[in-house]
Design a protein around this motif. Structure first.
Motif, mmCIF file in Angstrom:
data_model
loop_
_atom_site.group_PDB
_atom_site.id
_atom_site.type_symbol
_atom_site.label_atom_id
_atom_site.label_comp_id
_atom_site.label_asym_id
_atom_site.label_seq_id
_atom_site.Cartn_x
_atom_site.Cartn_y
_atom_site.Cartn_z
ATOM 1 N N CYS A 78 0.841 -1.204 0.000
ATOM 2 C CA CYS A 78 0.000 0.000 0.000
ATOM 3 C C CYS A 78 0.872 1.249 0.000
ATOM 4 C CB CYS A 78 -0.915 -0.014 1.224
ATOM 5 S SG CYS A 78 -2.118 1.342 1.262
ATOM 6 N N ALA A 79 1.918 1.268 0.831
ATOM 7 C CA ALA A 79 2.823 2.412 0.867
ATOM 8 C C ALA A 79 3.556 2.572 -0.464
ATOM 9 C CB ALA A 79 3.825 2.248 2.009
ATOM 10 N N THR A 137 -4.723 1.196 -6.591
ATOM 11 C CA THR A 137 -4.181 0.126 -5.761
ATOM 12 C C THR A 137 -4.166 0.540 -4.302
ATOM 13 O OG1 THR A 137 -2.794 -0.649 -7.592
ATOM 14 C CG2 THR A 137 -2.177 -1.350 -5.374
ATOM 15 N N THR A 138 -3.796 1.775 -4.022
ATOM 16 C CA THR A 138 -3.776 2.271 -2.643
ATOM 17 C C THR A 138 -5.141 2.149 -2.003
ATOM 18 O OG1 THR A 138 -2.003 3.834 -3.164
ATOM 19 C CG2 THR A 138 -3.306 4.274 -1.195
ATOM 20 N N GLU A 139 -6.171 2.595 -2.707
ATOM 21 C CA GLU A 139 -7.525 2.566 -2.158
ATOM 22 C C GLU A 139 -8.027 1.134 -1.978
ATOM 23 O OE1 GLU A 139 -9.390 4.850 -5.140
ATOM 24 O OE2 GLU A 139 -8.571 6.762 -4.433
ATOM 25 N N GLY A 140 -7.720 0.281 -2.950
ATOM 26 C CA GLY A 140 -8.151 -1.103 -2.839
ATOM 27 C C GLY A 140 -7.526 -1.805 -1.652
ATOM 28 N N LEU A 141 -6.230 -1.583 -1.439
ATOM 29 C CA LEU A 141 -5.548 -2.208 -0.306
ATOM 30 C C LEU A 141 -6.018 -1.617 1.018
ATOM 31 C CD1 LEU A 141 -1.947 -2.483 -1.790
ATOM 32 C CD2 LEU A 141 -3.429 -4.389 -1.125
ATOM 33 N N VAL A 184 -3.534 7.083 5.607
ATOM 34 C CA VAL A 184 -4.737 7.867 5.300
ATOM 35 C C VAL A 184 -4.443 9.353 5.462
ATOM 36 C CG1 VAL A 184 -7.088 8.400 6.058
ATOM 37 C CG2 VAL A 184 -6.353 6.020 5.885
ATOM 38 N N ALA A 185 -3.762 9.714 6.548
ATOM 39 C CA ALA A 185 -3.439 11.123 6.785
ATOM 40 C C ALA A 185 -2.499 11.660 5.711
ATOM 41 C CB ALA A 185 -2.808 11.282 8.167
ATOM 42 N N ARG A 186 -1.548 10.833 5.294
ATOM 43 C CA ARG A 186 -0.615 11.265 4.247
ATOM 44 C C ARG A 186 -1.359 11.531 2.943
ATOM 45 N NH1 ARG A 186 4.952 10.931 3.312
ATOM 46 N NH2 ARG A 186 5.500 10.904 1.098
ATOM 47 N N MET A 187 -2.277 10.641 2.582
ATOM 48 C CA MET A 187 -3.017 10.825 1.348
ATOM 49 C C MET A 187 -3.984 12.000 1.454
ATOM 50 S SD MET A 187 -5.109 8.005 -0.917
ATOM 51 C CE MET A 187 -6.286 7.593 0.360
ATOM 52 N N ALA A 216 4.091 5.604 -5.595
ATOM 53 C CA ALA A 216 4.033 5.647 -7.054
ATOM 54 C C ALA A 216 2.814 6.396 -7.562
ATOM 55 C CB ALA A 216 4.030 4.221 -7.610
ATOM 56 N N ASN A 217 2.039 6.991 -6.634
ATOM 57 C CA ASN A 217 0.821 7.724 -6.981
ATOM 58 C C ASN A 217 -0.209 6.833 -7.665
ATOM 59 O OD1 ASN A 217 -0.620 10.139 -6.773
ATOM 60 N ND2 ASN A 217 -0.143 10.722 -8.879
ATOM 61 N N ASP A 218 -0.204 5.558 -7.323
ATOM 62 C CA ASP A 218 -1.180 4.606 -7.841
ATOM 63 C C ASP A 218 -2.339 4.556 -6.851
ATOM 64 O OD1 ASP A 218 -2.661 2.497 -8.768
ATOM 65 O OD2 ASP A 218 -1.035 1.029 -8.749
ATOM 66 N N MET A 219 -3.290 5.464 -7.023
ATOM 67 C CA MET A 219 -4.357 5.605 -6.049
ATOM 68 C C MET A 219 -5.355 4.463 -6.095
ATOM 69 S SD MET A 219 -3.745 8.123 -4.111
ATOM 70 C CE MET A 219 -2.024 7.617 -4.219
#
Length: 547
Positions: free
Chosen positions: A184-185, A195-199, A226-229, A190-193
């Motif tokens: 997820c990190a 995959t980030t959101e799915g994980l 979450v806070a970072r995003m 890589a700014n792959d939102m």
């Protein structure tokens, strides 16, 4: 007094009886009264991570959406997961498969336009079906055939997207929480939102503040991601407004941490041993503590110097601490001075306290009120990593403080620091360092306190989680947690003109005796004139002295 009696912890309706400890800060998570929203009593059942609605009374995310949901919950490209781990679009899953710029509407299991079909694409169709079957199981049949012609030498974005989702599903299916957090990190870096959101959606089901050490740490790491995003690269100190616990509440949390883990006592004992050794023939001693907090470190030193053959020296302590953190002591620096003065009087030790009410990075020579007949000791105990260096500020206060300390011509300078590298590390490396370091700390706590114990939950939330969130979610000047390995500190001290001050063997043996009173797999190693305290095979704290 035997140390085994000193470290005894009793359980009762009133909690713990403990001594004051070092100020560690606080975190913006709810108190234990709201724990029902965080975890399930059955660790084997699905655990739901707290929503922002639950945290709203404690934190306000200014950079998040106006709704009170997590920032990724309303994303049009977000993907949810069915009970069989098949990704399903938030649109009608029977009509669409979410693929950026490559979505194909399916009617009666056939594409709207078959003008692109050629016999050369048979192999391609077969490969695509294999990928989709791996991702969607039997639901892949509803996709029918795919009709995008690929020119020789070109990469098919659809295939790349399918491969990405396949890999994500493989990570999820393995159920390895550390791997999922790292993936997820990595996707976030890589700014792959997508995959980030799915994980993140899956991770919320796996973490729990009352679970095993990795599940508990994972809850705070997920909140940090979450806070970072949500802050979009800004700092959580600006995007979050937190209600701090009261002074007495935070004191009790730090009391518990101080008693159940030897990390701070190790640091204080090793530093005090070096100071006592350097000052054994001095009649007037001036100790400059650049982050005195509650002054706990000096209780045992005052008592030890009171028993010195020939009588105690006159002791003057200059305590540095800004007024912002006064709540953590239950009062300001004057209260710390009064406590130490009362103790010194009871031990018949001449004592004087000098309060410097500024952050350590702003201390100037005139604040220290030097006197020519005093022997000076400088103490940097678990605080230099909070001082910005050349990578943050052109003033480089970290090295400036070391040069200031050298100008004082001290008999000894003590250094105690956490042994991991986060100062100039890029995000992913810093993420791994943070996860591995705090996992060892959480494991050491797990040995002592039951997982459902509210005191343990409070300790981890208020004393540790804030550091984790700052390390992962913050950048630039607002990231105040900037640790360095001892080898880097050695370079800084050497450049400032210091030479190593060997620690006596008595200090080593005293710390070994201390560790015998703690449960768990703590390790102590002496190497190159420094002492290293660890948990199992992970070094956590390093201590050394200079002159």
């Amino acid at each position: 007094m035997q140390t085994s009696q000193k470290h005894e912890i009793s359980y009762g309706s009133g909690g713990f009886y403990v001594e004051p400890d070092q100020n560690l800060g606080s975190y913006c998570l709810p108190s234990s009264e709201n724990l029902d929203n965080y975890s399930s009593s059955d660790n084997s059942s699905q655990t739901t991570y707290p929503s922002v609605q639950t945290l709203e009374q404690y934190c306000t995310i200014e950079s998040a959406s106006t709704s009170n949901s997590f920032p990724y919950q309303n994303s049009p490209s977000a993907v949810s997961f069915s009970p069989n781990n098949s990704p399903v679009s938030k649109l009608d899953s029977k009509s669409y498969v979410s693929r950026p710029q490559h979505s194909l509407e399916i009617v009666n299991d056939s594409p709207e336009d078959d003008s692109y079909l050629t016999h050369d694409l048979d192999d391609l169709r077969h490969k695509i079906r294999e990928l989709e079957t791996a991702m969607l199981g039997t639901n892949a049949d509803m996709l029918g055939t795919y009709d995008e012609t690929v020119m020789p030498g070109e990469s098919d974005p659809f295939l790349l997207e399918a491969e990405k989702w396949k890999k994500m599903m493989e990570v999820i299916s393995r159920g390895d929480l550390k791997e999922m957090l790292y993936t997820c990190a990595k996707a976030m870096a890589a700014n792959d939102m997508e995959t980030t959101e799915g994980l993140m959606s899956e991770l919320r089901k796996m973490v729990s503040i009352s679970g095993n050490p990795m599940q508990r740490l994972g809850a705070y790491i997920l909140e940090a991601l979450v806070a970072r995003m949500a802050s979009s690269g800004s700092t959580i100190y600006k995007s979050l407004k937190c209600s701090e616990p009261t002074g007495n509440e935070l004191l009790s949390y730090m009391h518990v941490l101080y008693e159940i883990c030897p990390y701070f006592k190790f640091g204080y004992m090793s530093a005090n041993g070096a100071i006592a050794e350097a000052m054994k023939e001095e009649s007037e001693v001036h100790i400059v503590d650049f982050q005195i907090s509650q002054g706990t470190q000096w209780v045992s030193l005052i008592q030890a110097l009171a028993r010195r053959p020939g009588g105690p020296p006159k002791i003057r302590i200059t305590g540095v601490d800004d007024n912002v953190s006064a709540y953590a002591r239950g009062g300001g620096l004057d209260i710390v001075g009064k406590r130490l003065s009362t103790l010194a009087q009871s031990c018949h030790v001449p004592f004087e306290f000098n309060a410097v009410r500024v952050p350590a990075s702003q201390v100037q020579l005139e604040d220290l009120e030097l006197r020519p007949y005093e022997a000076v000791a400088v103490n940097f105990a678990i605080m230099l990593h909070h001082v910005p260096d050349e990578s943050v500020n052109s003033h480089n206060h970290r090295d400036r403080l070391l040069r200031l300390a050298k100008y004082l011509s001290p008999k000894v300078v003590t250094l105690v620091e956490q042994e991991f590298n986060t100062n100039n590390a890029p995000f992913l490396q810093r993420f791994i360092e943070t996860m591995n370091y705090y996992l060892a700390v959480f494991e050491s706590i797990d040995i002592v306190l039951p997982r459902e114990h509210k005191e343990r939950i409070n300790v981890e939330q208020h004393c540790l989680a804030r550091e984790v969130v700052n390390l992962i979610a913050c950048e630039g000047a607002e990231r105040v947690e900037r640790h360095e390995l001892l080898n880097k500190w050695r370079m800084r001290f050497t450049m400032a003109g210091f030479t190593p001050y060997p620690l006596s063997s008595f200090i080593n043996s005293s710390i070994k005796e201390l560790l015998e009173n703690y449960r768990g797999h703590y390790t102590l190693e002496e190497r190159d004139g420094a002492l290293y305290l660890g948990w199992m095979d992970k070094v956590l704290i390093a201590s050394c002295a200079w002159r």
